[in-house]
Design a protein around this motif. Structure first.
Motif, PDB file in Angstrom:
ATOM      1  N   PRO A 110      18.965  30.828  49.186  1.00 43.32           N
ATOM      2  CA  PRO A 110      20.304  31.431  49.115  1.00 43.32           C
ATOM      3  C   PRO A 110      21.173  31.172  50.338  1.00 43.32           C
ATOM      4  N   HIS A 111      20.589  30.734  51.437  1.00 43.15           N
ATOM      5  CA  HIS A 111      21.378  30.508  52.643  1.00 43.15           C
ATOM      6  C   HIS A 111      21.820  29.049  52.786  1.00 43.15           C
ATOM      7  N   VAL A 112      21.452  28.208  51.836  1.00 44.08           N
ATOM      8  CA  VAL A 112      21.877  26.811  51.868  1.00 44.08           C
ATOM      9  C   VAL A 112      23.208  26.699  51.135  1.00 44.08           C
ATOM     10  N   THR A 113      24.198  26.103  51.789  1.00 45.03           N
ATOM     11  CA  THR A 113      25.523  25.969  51.191  1.00 45.03           C
ATOM     12  C   THR A 113      25.818  24.504  50.879  1.00 45.03           C
ATOM     13  N   CYS A 114      26.861  24.300  50.079  1.00 45.41           N
ATOM     14  CA  CYS A 114      27.300  22.955  49.719  1.00 45.41           C
ATOM     15  C   CYS A 114      28.827  22.956  49.726  1.00 45.41           C
ATOM     16  N   ASP A 115      29.423  22.005  50.420  1.00 45.20           N
ATOM     17  CA  ASP A 115      30.883  22.010  50.550  1.00 45.20           C
ATOM     18  C   ASP A 115      31.592  21.892  49.212  1.00 45.20           C
ATOM     19  N   TRP A 116      31.020  21.165  48.252  1.00 48.60           N
ATOM     20  CA  TRP A 116      31.664  21.018  46.948  1.00 48.60           C
ATOM     21  C   TRP A 116      31.703  22.347  46.211  1.00 48.60           C
ATOM     22  N   LEU A 117      30.637  23.112  46.274  1.00 47.38           N
ATOM     23  CA  LEU A 117      30.622  24.420  45.612  1.00 47.38           C
ATOM     24  C   LEU A 117      31.618  25.365  46.282  1.00 47.38           C
ATOM     25  N   THR A 118      31.704  25.289  47.609  1.00 51.44           N
ATOM     26  CA  THR A 118      32.687  26.110  48.326  1.00 51.44           C
ATOM     27  C   THR A 118      34.107  25.677  47.977  1.00 51.44           C
ATOM     28  N   PHE A 119      34.328  24.360  47.899  1.00 48.13           N
ATOM     29  CA  PHE A 119      35.639  23.841  47.479  1.00 48.13           C
ATOM     30  C   PHE A 119      36.019  24.422  46.114  1.00 48.13           C
ATOM     31  N   GLN A 120      35.108  24.364  45.158  1.00 53.50           N
ATOM     32  CA  GLN A 120      35.407  24.858  43.821  1.00 53.50           C
ATOM     33  C   GLN A 120      35.745  26.347  43.840  1.00 53.50           C
ATOM     34  N   HIS A 121      35.023  27.106  44.647  1.00 50.91           N
ATOM     35  CA  HIS A 121      35.286  28.544  44.754  1.00 50.91           C
ATOM     36  C   HIS A 121      36.713  28.806  45.234  1.00 50.91           C
ATOM     37  N   HIS A 122      37.113  28.135  46.320  1.00 52.38           N
ATOM     38  CA  HIS A 122      38.464  28.337  46.848  1.00 52.38           C
ATOM     39  C   HIS A 122      39.527  27.801  45.888  1.00 52.38           C
ATOM     40  N   ALA A 123      39.247  26.672  45.247  1.00 52.72           N
ATOM     41  CA  ALA A 123      40.224  26.102  44.312  1.00 52.72           C
ATOM     42  C   ALA A 123      40.463  27.045  43.138  1.00 52.72           C
ATOM     43  N   ARG A 124      39.395  27.626  42.610  1.00 52.39           N
ATOM     44  CA  ARG A 124      39.556  28.582  41.504  1.00 52.39           C
ATOM     45  C   ARG A 124      40.380  29.784  41.939  1.00 52.39           C
ATOM     46  N   GLN A 125      40.164  30.234  43.158  1.00 52.74           N
ATOM     47  CA  GLN A 125      40.928  31.372  43.668  1.00 52.74           C
ATOM     48  C   GLN A 125      42.416  31.047  43.777  1.00 52.74           C
ATOM     49  N   GLY A 126      42.729  29.829  44.210  1.00 49.75           N
ATOM     50  CA  GLY A 126      44.098  29.522  44.567  1.00 49.75           C
ATOM     51  C   GLY A 126      44.946  28.862  43.517  1.00 49.75           C
ATOM     52  N   ILE A 127      44.329  28.180  42.552  1.00 46.98           N
ATOM     53  CA  ILE A 127      45.129  27.313  41.690  1.00 46.98           C
ATOM     54  C   ILE A 127      46.095  28.090  40.801  1.00 46.98           C
ATOM     55  N   ASN A 128      45.718  29.299  40.392  1.00 41.03           N
ATOM     56  CA  ASN A 128      46.612  30.095  39.539  1.00 41.03           C
ATOM     57  C   ASN A 128      47.270  31.246  40.292  1.00 41.03           C
ATOM     58  N   ASP A 129      47.077  31.295  41.605  1.00 44.43           N
ATOM     59  CA  ASP A 129      47.656  32.346  42.440  1.00 44.43           C
ATOM     60  C   ASP A 129      48.719  31.704  43.327  1.00 44.43           C
ATOM     61  N   HIS A 130      49.975  31.968  43.024  1.00 47.41           N
ATOM     62  CA  HIS A 130      51.061  31.330  43.751  1.00 47.41           C
ATOM     63  C   HIS A 130      51.551  32.165  44.931  1.00 47.41           C
ATOM     64  N   SER A 131      50.763  33.155  45.312  1.00 46.89           N
ATOM     65  CA  SER A 131      51.102  33.931  46.498  1.00 46.89           C
ATOM     66  C   SER A 131      50.604  33.198  47.740  1.00 46.89           C
ATOM     67  N   GLU A 132      50.878  33.772  48.899  1.00 41.71           N
ATOM     68  CA  GLU A 132      50.393  33.166  50.146  1.00 41.71           C
ATOM     69  C   GLU A 132      48.875  33.132  50.176  1.00 41.71           C
ATOM     70  N   ASP A 133      48.229  34.135  49.599  1.00 37.52           N
ATOM     71  CA  ASP A 133      46.766  34.133  49.534  1.00 37.52           C
ATOM     72  C   ASP A 133      46.255  32.953  48.718  1.00 37.52           C
ATOM     73  N   GLY A 134      46.954  32.650  47.631  1.00 36.05           N
ATOM     74  CA  GLY A 134      46.546  31.516  46.808  1.00 36.05           C
ATOM     75  C   GLY A 134      46.688  30.207  47.550  1.00 36.05           C
ATOM     76  N   ASP A 135      47.799  30.063  48.272  1.00 37.49           N
ATOM     77  CA  ASP A 135      47.991  28.838  49.056  1.00 37.49           C
ATOM     78  C   ASP A 135      46.918  28.709  50.132  1.00 37.49           C
ATOM     79  N   LEU A 136      46.560  29.833  50.756  1.00 41.87           N
ATOM     80  CA  LEU A 136      45.534  29.794  51.791  1.00 41.87           C
ATOM     81  C   LEU A 136      44.185  29.382  51.204  1.00 41.87           C
ATOM     82  N   ALA A 137      43.894  29.852  50.000  1.00 40.41           N
ATOM     83  CA  ALA A 137      42.642  29.449  49.349  1.00 40.41           C
ATOM     84  C   ALA A 137      42.618  27.950  49.099  1.00 40.41           C
ATOM     85  N   LEU A 138      43.753  27.384  48.667  1.00 45.31           N
ATOM     86  CA  LEU A 138      43.816  25.935  48.445  1.00 45.31           C
ATOM     87  C   LEU A 138      43.671  25.182  49.760  1.00 45.31           C
ATOM     88  N   ARG A 139      44.248  25.711  50.821  1.00 43.26           N
ATOM     89  CA  ARG A 139      44.098  25.077  52.133  1.00 43.26           C
ATOM     90  C   ARG A 139      42.642  25.098  52.575  1.00 43.26           C
TER      91      ARG A 139
END
Length: 265
Positions: A110-139
């Motif tokens: 559980p402590h091993v991470t993968c950048d692609w999985l983290t990318f997908q997590h942030h992208a899902r958070q940000g892609i439909n959220d047009h607030s500043e929080d959404g933009d930060l997730a995409l960044r």
């Protein structure tokens, strides 16, 4: 909007990281592995990061698609990789032993991470959220991009990864284009340029991202930078398979953005 801090608590791994969005790297492994064993060990970790719960048949088909592999050979590779990855603070192996998993399949801890999985997590958070929080997730997603996915892989290996590489390239293009557009429309030109350039790290030939870059330069009133960006795209296109034509949409955009030459009468 400030640049993302990649050392923020929600992005700080507590164990090894399998990094695929650029040169393939396994960061934070606490053990050792011989240099001539590292390639197959890295591929095993990449495969398991993206395919948790695989059985031995799936591992064999991915890592040795053209060879007959016996149990001893597979177990030797897995054992060396487990030793290289090391243990967590409680002494638990980061590459779990099959006999210790409920379904007797291969998994990373559980402590091993993968950048692609983290990318997908942030992208899902940000892609439909047009607030500043959404933009930060995409960044945060784009900040993980270091180059073209799976750069440096052995050309004789990773055939199993080809569909995933295409998925990564497509997702990075979409996120970078979306964020660049949002930031340009918010008059954050540095943010728009950063987003487009981060995407181009992964897919330099993407005319979608070049168009985003052109629009940002134009919004900044930097015609010299716009001309240089257009020239760079032409050089890239010239280098692809003996040369390819610029997309009609891109050519039309440049005609609209670049000032017309003045002809003396």
């Amino acid at each position: 909007m400030p640049a993302p801090n990649t050392a923020e608590p929600d992005q700080t791994p507590f164990g090894p990281s399998v990094l695929l969005l650029g040169p393939i790297t396994v960061a934070g492994a606490s053990g050792r592995v011989d240099s001539n064993r590292k390639s197959v060990a890295s591929e095993l970790l990449a495969f398991l990061a993206l395919n948790p719960g695989s059985d031995h048949r799936a591992v064999d088909a991915a890592l040795w698609p053209a060879s007959r592999v016996n149990k001893e050979m597979r177990n030797a590779v897995i054992s060396r990789t487990r030793s290289w990855l090391g243990t967590d603070a409680d002494g638990n192996q980061h590459l779990l032993r099959v006999q210790n998993t409920p379904d007797k399949r291969y998994r990373l801890g559980p402590h091993v991470t993968c950048d692609w999985l983290t990318f997908q997590h942030h992208a899902r958070q940000g892609i439909n959220d047009h607030s500043e929080d959404g933009d930060l997730a995409l960044r945060r997603a784009l900040a993980l991009v270091r180059g073209r996915p799976f750069t440096g892989m052995d050309p004789q290996r990773y055939a199993w990864a080809e569909p995933t590489i295409q998925e990564m390239v497509s997702a990075i293009t979409d996120v970078a284009s979306e964020l660049s557009t949002r930031r340009r429309e918010a008059n954050d030109i540095p943010g728009a340029l950063w987003a487009a350039r981060q995407g181009l790290l992964a897919v330099e030939e993407s005319e979608t991202l070049h168009r985003a870059l052109f629009l940002a330069h134009h919004a900044a009133g930097d015609i010299d930078a716009l001309r240089e960006a257009a020239a760079r795209l032409r050089r890239i296109n010239d280098s692809i398979g003996g040369g390819v034509e610029m997309d009609a949409d891109t050519a039309e955009l440049l005609r609209n953005l670049l000032p017309r030459p003045i002809h003396a009468r």
